[in-house]
Design a protein around this motif. Structure first.
Motif, mmCIF file in Angstrom:
data_model
loop_
_atom_site.group_PDB
_atom_site.id
_atom_site.type_symbol
_atom_site.label_atom_id
_atom_site.label_comp_id
_atom_site.label_asym_id
_atom_site.label_seq_id
_atom_site.Cartn_x
_atom_site.Cartn_y
_atom_site.Cartn_z
ATOM 1 N N ASN B 146 0.871 -1.172 0.000
ATOM 2 C CA ASN B 146 0.000 0.000 0.000
ATOM 3 C C ASN B 146 0.911 1.226 0.000
ATOM 4 N N THR B 147 1.329 1.606 -1.170
ATOM 5 C CA THR B 147 2.433 2.556 -1.245
ATOM 6 C C THR B 147 1.979 4.011 -1.104
ATOM 7 N N MET B 148 2.892 4.878 -0.681
ATOM 8 C CA MET B 148 2.595 6.318 -0.595
ATOM 9 C C MET B 148 3.823 7.103 -1.047
ATOM 10 N N ARG B 149 3.586 8.382 -1.365
ATOM 11 C CA ARG B 149 4.689 9.289 -1.661
ATOM 12 C C ARG B 149 4.777 10.317 -0.542
ATOM 13 N N ARG B 159 5.728 3.976 4.179
ATOM 14 C CA ARG B 159 5.714 5.239 4.915
ATOM 15 C C ARG B 159 7.039 5.924 4.577
ATOM 16 N N PRO B 160 7.186 7.215 4.884
ATOM 17 C CA PRO B 160 8.424 7.890 4.483
ATOM 18 C C PRO B 160 9.678 7.196 5.023
#
Lengths: 289, 689
Positions: B146-149, B159-160
C-alpha cells in the motif's frame, strides 16, 4: 506547570508552529466538517507552490451531536490544523516536539503512530498516515495527502490535526469536555453547552428536510454556475454549503444508503471542478487527453 | 573465501503493523535473489523489524563476488575464415569486440553447426562495492502492499523512509538517494533515545540498538518479552490473561521496546456482558482482559512502547480512554435493552443486506428455506425451532452495540435472546451463526447452531453468486470462499455426510430471479456454484493428502465427509502391495477395455461363452454383494479389499482370452458385464489411464 487552559493550548500551538514558519490562518466562515475543508488546505495542497499554515477549525459533525449529554462527543469540536508542503523529511520529529511544547514530556508518555489511512469522498481526497496515540488516546490525525480534489498531490502536503478538546481534557485531567477551562474564568460549558443541545435538536429533529433538499439543489446549481464562470473561490463556498447541508440531512436520516453515494458523488464532482479551475488559474494544469 | 557480517537497515516512520511481516518476507526473498544473482555467498541471512525499521542481517557474506567464467558464442565456424584461411570480417569483429585473439578460439557444435567460442573470465568484484551500488535497488524491489509518496520525491514506500544504514564488517557502505542517506548511523527509540547511533561493526547491530537505543530489533525477542511478561504477571497475581495470538502479533509490530502496564476500570461496568467490555479493549485499544477464576475482572494489561518512567501516569491515560469507551458501550447496551429482539427483527425489513438481494428480512426468509432443506441432511427435525431461530437470527444487526462493534454480531444476539428468556438452543444458534469466523476457527457447538451457520453461509454464497459476485483472483469482496470453507468445516466437524452440491441443486428456487437477472439459467447457475464449491473442497483435500493419493481416489462430488472416508481408506491401503498389484491393476485393465465403448444395455449371462468368463462373473457377483454392504456403511477399505478378491478371476479371463472377440454380440455383452463391475470400482478409486 499549571495545566494549560484551552485558549492557552491554542496559543502555544500557534506559537510553536508560527515559530516553525507556518503562516497563522483563520477558521473559515462557512460551516466545515474538518480543517481539511478550509480553502487554505483544499487549495493550498494542490499544485507545486509551497504552503505552510496553522489555524483552528471549528468542525461541525451533525451526526456526532449528543445533545450536550456525552462527555466526549460533540456536534462541533475544534481542530488545530497544520499543513506543510512539501512535507519536510523531519516533520514527525517536529510534531513530537510540538507535543513537548504543550506539556507532554516525551519520555514520560507512550506516543505511538498507528496506521490510519484517511479519505474524504466528497473532496475526492485521500492520504496515508496515522492516528497519533498518547497513552492510548487518539490526539491527532497525521496525513500525507496523496490526492486532493481528485488530483494527485505532487509534491505531497502533510497535514497534522490536533483534537483540541481531547488534548485539553488530558492536560487538565477532566473527564467531561464541558468541565474544561476555556480560560481561568470561563468553562467550556458556558460557551458551548447550549449550542451543543440546540444544534443536536436541530440536526436530529427540527431540521426542515424539504427546505434543506431545496437548498442543496440551489447550492449545487449555484456552484455549477460559478464554476462555469471560472469563479472557483465563491464556487467552493457553495461546495462547502452543499457538504454541510448534506451532513445535516444525513444526520436527520433523510438520505437512504443508495442516495447517499449519489449525493457524495455530486459534491465530489463540484470539488474536482473547483480544484481543476485553481490549477488552471495558477498555470499548473497541463491539458491531458 | 573471507567473510564478514553484514547489516542493512531501512529506517522509516512508523510502518503499519498489518504489512510489516509481509514486507520483511519480501526483503528476505529479494536479498537472497540479489546475492545469488551477484554470486555472493552468504549464511545466516535474516530480516529483523520494528515499526521503524526493516533490517537485513547476515552472519557472513563473502568479501568478494565469486569469479565467473563465461563461454561466449561467436560466428559459425563455416563463416569464420575466408577461403584463404584468414579470419573473416565476422570473426575478427567478434574477437576485437570481446578483446580476444585467435589463440583463444575453440569450437563447439550446437545443433547441426559448429560455432566459434571464446572463454571470458570475469574476476569477482568487491562485495562492499557491489552492495553499495545495489542496495537502493533492493529497497525498491521490496513488495509494498500500500504505497505512498512524501515530500517532493518520486520514491514510493509504505511510509516515508528517513535513513539507511549499511555496515559490512567494520566498513560503512555509503550512498545517497534524494530522500535519505546511507552510512554508519541508525537511530534509537523515538521517545527514549531519539538520537543518531553509530554502528562500528555489523555484528554489533542488535546490541547497539538494545543498549543505547531502547530498541529490540528482533520481533521474536519482543514477542518473547511480551509473552513472558504476561506469564509472570499471571504467576504473581494468580489471574488468567486472555492473550489472543493475533493481538500479541500486532503489539510486537507496534512497539520497539515492550513495557507491560496495568490499568483498571470502574467495576460497575462488569455488570455488562463480557463482549461489550472486552471488544473495545482488544480491538480498539489493544489491551488484554484479565480473568480471575474464569470471571472477567476490572483489570486490564497494556503494552507501552518502551520505558517504565511515570508508568502510573501512562496507565491513568489509558484508563481514561477505556473508561470513555465503556461509558459509550454502556449507553449502547442500555439503549438496546429498551427493545426486544423481536422488535429489532421487525426493523430488518428496512435494512438492506445487499442492493440486489434485498433486505435482511428477505435474507432471513431465505436462510429459513435453506435451513429447512438442509435439516434432514444434518439430522435435525424440529422445524418450529428453525423458524424461530431464523426469525431472530439477524435482529442484533440493528442493535446499537453491534453497530458500534460489528465483530460481536451474533454474539450479542445470543446474549439478548438469553436475557429475554428464549430457550438455550435458540440463543446458541443465534450466537453461533457466524462460526467458524476464520479458517481453523471455532465451530458451532450445537446442532441447531451448526444448521443455521450452514444455512446463513449457503444463502450468502447462493445469493451473491446469483447476483453476479463470483469471486475471481483476489476479488472476493463478500468473502464467499471463506463462507464455503466454513460450511465444509462444519460438515467435517459434525461428520454431516451429504453432498453440498446436491443440496444446492434442490435450493435454486429462492435465487431464480437473481440469477436470471444476471443472465444465467438454472443449469449454469448450479454449475457455477458447484465449480466454486468443488474448488474449495479440492483445496482442503490437497492440503491434507499428497497428490498421488488424491489422484487415485474417487472423491465424492461436493461431499467432504465421504471424500475423506475414501481418502483415508486409500491411505490405509497405500502401503499394501496387493492394493497396487491386484486391485488398481485390475481396475486399470477394465477401464482400458471399457473406455470409450458405450454400452448402455444390460448384459446377458447366457451369452457368456467360456469358463473363465463365467468364473470371473461369479467372483464378481460375490464381491459386489459384499462390497455394496461395506460401501453402504462407509467401510471403503473393506470394500476395496472385497473387490480385489476378483483379481485372479479377472486376470485369468483377460490373460487367456481375446476379450474383444470377433463376434459382436458376445463382445458387446462382455463389455457390458465388465462395465457394471467397473462402475463399482470407479466409485472408490480412479484408474489412471
Amino acid at each position: 506547570m499549571k495545566a494549560l487552559t484551552l485558549q492557552a493550548l491554542i496559543l502555544r500551538l500557534h506559537t510553536f508552529w508560527t515559530n516553525y514558519g507556518c503562516a497563522m490562518g483563520n477558521s473559515y466562515d462557512i460551516e466545515t466538517g474538518a480543517g481539511t475543508m478550509n480553502p487554505l488546505t483544499f487549495f493550498g495542497s494542490l499544485g507545486e507552490k509551497p504552503a505552510a499554515w496553522a489555524y483552528v477549525e471549528p468542525s461541525r459533525r451533525p451526526k456526532d451531536g449528543r445533545y450536550g449529554d456525552n462527555p466526549n462527543r460533540l456536534y462541533q469540536h475544534h481542530q488545530f490544523q497544520v499543513i506543510v508542503k512539501p512535507s519536510p523529511d523531519d516533520i514527525v520529529d517536529v510534531y513530537i516536539k510540538s507535543l513537548e511544547y504543550i506539556g507532554f514530556k516525551k519520555s514520560e508518555h507512550d506516543i505511538r503512530l498507528i496506521e490510519d489511512n484517511w479519505e474524504s469522498p466528497t473532496l475526492g481526497a485521500f492520504g496515508r498516515g496515522w492516528e497519533v496515540w498518547l497513552d492510548g488516546m487518539e490526539i491527532s490525525q497525521y496525513t500525507f495527502f496523496q490526492q486532493m480534489g481528485s488530483f494527485e498531490c505532487r509534491p505531497v502536503t502533510v497535514e497534522m490535526t490536533y483534537g483540541l478538546e481531547r488534548i485539553a481534557m488530558y492536560l487538565q485531567n477532566v473527564e467531561d469536555v464541558y468541565d474544561l477551562d476555556w480560560n481561568e474564568r470561563v468553562k467550556y460549558r458556558e460557551v458551548f453547552h447550549a449550542a451543543e443541545y440546540q444544534q443536536s435538536k436541530y440536526s436530529f429533529e427540527a431540521a426542515d428536510n424539504a427546505l434543506l433538499f431545496r437548498h442543496f439543489a440551489d447550492y449545487e446549481a449555484e456552484a455549477l454556475r460559478l464554476l462555469s464562470l471560472g469563479l472557483r473561490v465563491p464556487a467552493y463556498d457553495y461546495v462547502l454549503k452543499c457538504s454541510h447541508t448534506f451532513n445535516v440531512l444525513d444526520a436527520k436520516g433523510a438520505i437512504s444508503v443508495t442516495e447517499r453515494a449519489v449525493y457524495i458523488a455530486r459534491i465530489r464532482n463540484l470539488s474536482k471542478r473547483a480544484a481543476e479551475l485553481y490549477l488552471k488559474e495558477t498555470g499548473q494544469l497541463t491539458e491531458r487527453a | 573465501m573471507k567473510q564478514q557480517a553484514f547489516v542493512f537497515e531501512i529506517g522509516a516512520e512508523e510502518i503499519p503493523a498489518q504489512y510489516i511481516g509481509r514486507m520483511a518476507e519480501s526483503l528476505q526473498e529479494q536479498a537472497e535473489k540479489l546475492l545469488a544473482e551477484n554470486r555472493i555467498g552468504f549464511s545466516g541471512l535474516r530480516v529483523l523489524y520494528t515499526p521503524r525499521r526493516l533490517a537485513l542481517v547476515a552472519d557472513a557474506l563473502d568479501e568478494r563476488q565469486a569469479d565467473l567464467t563465461e563461454e561466449i558464442k561467436g560466428p559459425a565456424k563455416s563463416g569464420a575464415f575466408t577461403d584463404d584461411g584468414q579470419p573473416s570480417r565476422a570473426l575478427s569483429g567478434f574477437l576485437t569486440g570481446k578483446g580476444k585473439t585467435l589463440a583463444d578460439v575453440y569450437y563447439k557444435t550446437v545443433g547441426a553447426a559448429a560455432y566459434v567460442y571464446v572463454k571470458h573470465h570475469v574476476k569477482g568484484g568487491d562485495t562492499a562495492d557491489i552492495l553499495t551500488r545495489k542496495l537502493e535497488g533492493l529497497v525498491k524491489a521490496v513488495y509494498v502492499p500500500n504505497t505512498m509518496r512524501w515530500g517532493g520525491y518520486a520514491m514510493g514506500f509504505i511510509r516515508p523512509i528517513r535513513w539507511f544504514m549499511a555496515m559490512f564488517g567494520k566498513r560503512a557502505l555509503t550512498f545517497a538517494t534524494p530522500y535519505a542517506k546511507c552510512g554508519a548511523y541508525t537511530r534509537g527509540h523515538r521517545t527514549l533515545a531519539d538520537k543518531r547511533l553509530r554502528l562500528t561493526d555489523a555484528g554489533g547491530y542488535e546490541t547497539l540498538l538494545k543498549e543505547q537505543g531502547f530498541v529490540i530489533a528482533d520481533p521474536a525477542v519482543r514477542r518473547e518479552m511480551i509473552v513472558s511478561a504476561i506469564r509472570a504477571y499471571e504467576r504473581e497475581t494468580g489471574v488468567t490473561v486472555k492473550a489472543e495470538a493475533g493481538l500479541v502479533d500486532e503489539i510486537v509490530s507496534i512497539v520497539e521496546y515492550p513495557a507491560l502496564g496495568e490499568g483498571r476500570f470502574p467495576s460497575e461496568y462488569l455488570a455488562m456482558p463480557d463482549p461489550v467490555i472486552i471488544t473495545p479493549m482488544e480491538t480498539q485499544q489493544r489491551y488484554f482482559p484479565v480473568y480471575r477464576d474464569g470471571k472477567l475482572t476490572d483489570t486490564f494489561l497494556f503494552f507501552r512502547n518502551g520505558g517504565f518512567d511515570r508508568m502510573a501516569e501512562v496507565a491513568h491515560g489509558n484508563e481514561r480512554v477505556l473508561n470513555a469507551r465503556l461509558r459509550d458501550g454502556k449507553f449502547f447496551y442500555e439503549d438496546d435493552k429498551k427493545t426486544t429482539l423481536r422488535q429489532k427483527a421487525e426493523k430488518l425489513a428496512s435494512v438492506v443486506f445487499q442492493e440486489k438481494l434485498g433486505t435482511l428480512r428477505e435474507k432471513s426468509e431465505r436462510v429459513k428455506t435453506a435451513a429447512l432443506a438442509a435439516a434432514p441432511l444434518m439430522g435435525y427435525a424440529d422445524t418450529e425451532k428453525i423458524a424461530e431461530a431464523a426469525a431472530l437470527l439477524k435482529a442484533d444487526l440493528v442493535s446499537a452495540v453491534v453497530k458500534e462493534f460489528d465483530e460481536v454480531q451474533g454474539v450479542m444476539g445470543g446474549i439478548y435472546a438469553r436475557e429475554e428468556g428464549y430457550p438455550a438452543d435458540i440463543a446458541d444458534a443465534i450466537a453461533e451463526q457466524y462460526l467458524p469466523g476464520a479458517s481453523g476457527g471455532r465451530l458451532p457447538a450445537t446442532p441447531l447452531g451448526a444448521l443455521m451457520a450452514v444455512a446463513d453461509k449457503l444463502d450468502s454464497v447462493l445469493g451473491l453468486i446469483a447476483a453476479g459476485f463470483v469471486p475471481t483472483g483476489s476479488q472476493d469482496p463478500y468473502a464467499l470462499r471463506r463462507q464455503v470453507l466454513g460450511i465444509l468445516a462444519i460438515q467435517q466437524g459434525f461428520s454431516y455426510d451429504f453432498s453440498l452440491t446436491e443440496l444446492v441443486r434442490s435450493l435454486t428456487e429462492p435465487y431464480r430471479s437473481f440469477y436470471q437477472k444476471s443472465g444465467l439459467d438454472t443449469e449454469r447457475f448450479v454449475k457455477t456454484v458447484q465449480a466454486f464449491v468443488d474448488q474449495r473442497l479440492k483445496g482442503i483435500l490437497e492440503e491434507k493428502y499428497p497428490y498421488e493419493l488424491l489422484s487415485r481416489t474417487a472423491v465424492s462430488e461436493g461431499n467432504i465427509v465421504d471424500s475423506v472416508h475414501k481418502l483415508e481408506a486409500v491411505k490405509k491401503l497405500w502401503e499394501a502391495p496387493w492394493f497396487h498389484d491386484e486391485y488398481l491393476q485390475v481396475h486399470l485393465r477394465m477401464k482400458k477395455l471399457v473406455k470409450d465403448r458405450p454400452a448402455a444395455e444390460a448384459f446377458d449371462p447366457a451369452l457368456f461363452d467360456c469358463e473363465d468368463e463365467r468364473r470371473m462373473y461369479a467372483a464378481f457377483s460375490t464381491a459386489a454383494k459384499e462390497a455394496a454392504g461395506s460401501i453402504g456403511s462407509r467401510r471403503y477399505a473393506c470394500a476395496i479389499e472385497q473387490l480385489s478378491r476378483t483379481a485372479p478371476a479377472v486376470n485369468a479371463f483377460f490373460d487367456n482370452n481375446l476379450v474383444l472377440c470377433e463376434n459382436e454380440r458376445i463382445r458387446l455383452n462382455r463389455i457390458r458385464a465388465i462395465r457394471d463391475m467397473l462402475t463399482l470400482f470407479d466409485s472408490l478409486t480412479n484408474a489412471v489411464v
